[in-house]
Design an enzyme around this catalytic site. Sequence first.
Site, PDB file in Angstrom:
ATOM      1  N   ASP A 269       0.832  -1.210   0.000  1.00 17.28           N
ATOM      2  CA  ASP A 269       0.000   0.000   0.000  1.00 17.28           C
ATOM      3  C   ASP A 269       0.860   1.250   0.000  1.00 17.28           C
ATOM      4  O   ASP A 269       1.996   1.227   0.481  1.00 17.28           O
ATOM      5  CB  ASP A 269      -0.852   0.055   1.273  1.00 17.28           C
ATOM      6  CG  ASP A 269      -1.920  -1.012   1.321  1.00 17.28           C
ATOM      7  OD1 ASP A 269      -2.894  -0.898   0.573  1.00 17.28           O
ATOM      8  OD2 ASP A 269      -1.766  -1.951   2.119  1.00 17.28           O
TER       9      ASP A 269
ATOM     10  N   TYR B 120       1.772   4.768   1.823  1.00 14.64           N
ATOM     11  CA  TYR B 120       1.702   5.125   3.242  1.00 14.64           C
ATOM     12  C   TYR B 120       0.301   5.666   3.535  1.00 14.64           C
ATOM     13  O   TYR B 120      -0.143   6.632   2.902  1.00 14.64           O
ATOM     14  CB  TYR B 120       2.741   6.191   3.581  1.00 14.64           C
ATOM     15  CG  TYR B 120       4.174   5.729   3.413  1.00 14.64           C
ATOM     16  CD1 TYR B 120       4.679   4.645   4.127  1.00 14.64           C
ATOM     17  CD2 TYR B 120       5.037   6.392   2.542  1.00 14.64           C
ATOM     18  CE1 TYR B 120       5.992   4.225   3.980  1.00 14.64           C
ATOM     19  CE2 TYR B 120       6.362   5.984   2.388  1.00 14.64           C
ATOM     20  CZ  TYR B 120       6.832   4.899   3.105  1.00 14.64           C
ATOM     21  OH  TYR B 120       8.133   4.489   2.953  1.00 14.64           O
TER      22      TYR B 120
ATOM     23  N   PHE C  73       7.230   3.571  -1.296  1.00 17.62           N
ATOM     24  CA  PHE C  73       8.252   3.714  -0.258  1.00 17.62           C
ATOM     25  C   PHE C  73       8.842   5.120  -0.155  1.00 17.62           C
ATOM     26  O   PHE C  73       9.567   5.421   0.786  1.00 17.62           O
ATOM     27  CB  PHE C  73       9.394   2.687  -0.429  1.00 17.62           C
ATOM     28  CG  PHE C  73       8.930   1.264  -0.382  1.00 17.62           C
ATOM     29  CD1 PHE C  73       8.517   0.684   0.805  1.00 17.62           C
ATOM     30  CD2 PHE C  73       8.893   0.500  -1.537  1.00 17.62           C
ATOM     31  CE1 PHE C  73       8.084  -0.634   0.848  1.00 17.62           C
ATOM     32  CE2 PHE C  73       8.449  -0.813  -1.520  1.00 17.62           C
ATOM     33  CZ  PHE C  73       8.046  -1.390  -0.319  1.00 17.62           C
TER      34      PHE C  73
ATOM     35  N   HIS D  93       7.960  -8.189   2.808  1.00 18.47           N
ATOM     36  CA  HIS D  93       7.804  -6.734   2.830  1.00 18.47           C
ATOM     37  C   HIS D  93       8.586  -6.188   4.028  1.00 18.47           C
ATOM     38  O   HIS D  93       8.568  -6.779   5.111  1.00 18.47           O
ATOM     39  CB  HIS D  93       6.327  -6.361   2.960  1.00 18.47           C
ATOM     40  CG  HIS D  93       6.045  -4.930   2.669  1.00 18.47           C
ATOM     41  ND1 HIS D  93       6.241  -3.934   3.599  1.00 18.47           N
ATOM     42  CD2 HIS D  93       5.604  -4.307   1.546  1.00 18.47           C
ATOM     43  CE1 HIS D  93       5.919  -2.764   3.076  1.00 18.47           C
ATOM     44  NE2 HIS D  93       5.526  -2.961   1.826  1.00 18.47           N
TER      45      HIS D  93
END
Length: 242
Positions: free
Chosen positions: A84, A86, A104, A208
């Site tokens: 996803d 943030y 990221f 992840h």
Amino acid sequence: MIISRIFKLHKVKIQKKLANTLSKTAWYNVLNHFITKSEFQEIVEKLIYEVEQGKRFVPKIKNTLNAFKECDLSDLKVVIIGQDPYPWLYKNHPDGTVADGLAFSCGHSMKIQPSLEYIYNAMGKEPDDRNPDLRYLANQGVLLLNSAFTVEVNKPGTHYDIWKPFMNIVIDTINYNKSDIVFILLGKVAQQFEDMISDKHLVLKASHPASAGYNKGVWNCDDVFNRANNYLKEKDKTTIQW
């Protein structure tokens, strides 16, 4: 009838703005046919419906395709897929979000989030060299995607189904137009796309980085960044300055 017409015009306006995001890139010719058609309209409709239900999502829709704007198809070498964006708000940026449209990346807050911290640890990057804004990677040919391009605020995992048709198109587009691309799939959600990726590319997988945060441990990235560069060397391509 009037409400329906306004709703339709709003959808079309959003689609045109997103298409314009890609207009100066090679992605425009290969993705525009999808973004301007009914399949993408359904994605926009679902996002509008979320707003009508009093829900808020991030990033702002104008930023959802920023990864393509910053990493042109003609320069593409590596695709990193996470989970996803943030899911948090950030009041000190005009857009009000931490997510900036690149997986990221923390280009809005300029404060490194835990997932990116684990990534930099795995890269062995010195603290002073850790840039929160990952456009420096995108501009080297790294396409930074999440499995969903939006997420409901504070509710990870809420928009995967909305964006899956578009993710499928993106992977098909790369399969058709490119060869010898490194796909780095981080986490189980991203790894669901593995079967779609052509065998003319290299697929690397790891958990992840957020999983290390949950367990308060060290993230095992399986050396994916060095392995990606080794593959690029084999294919006589310029390596990534992680």
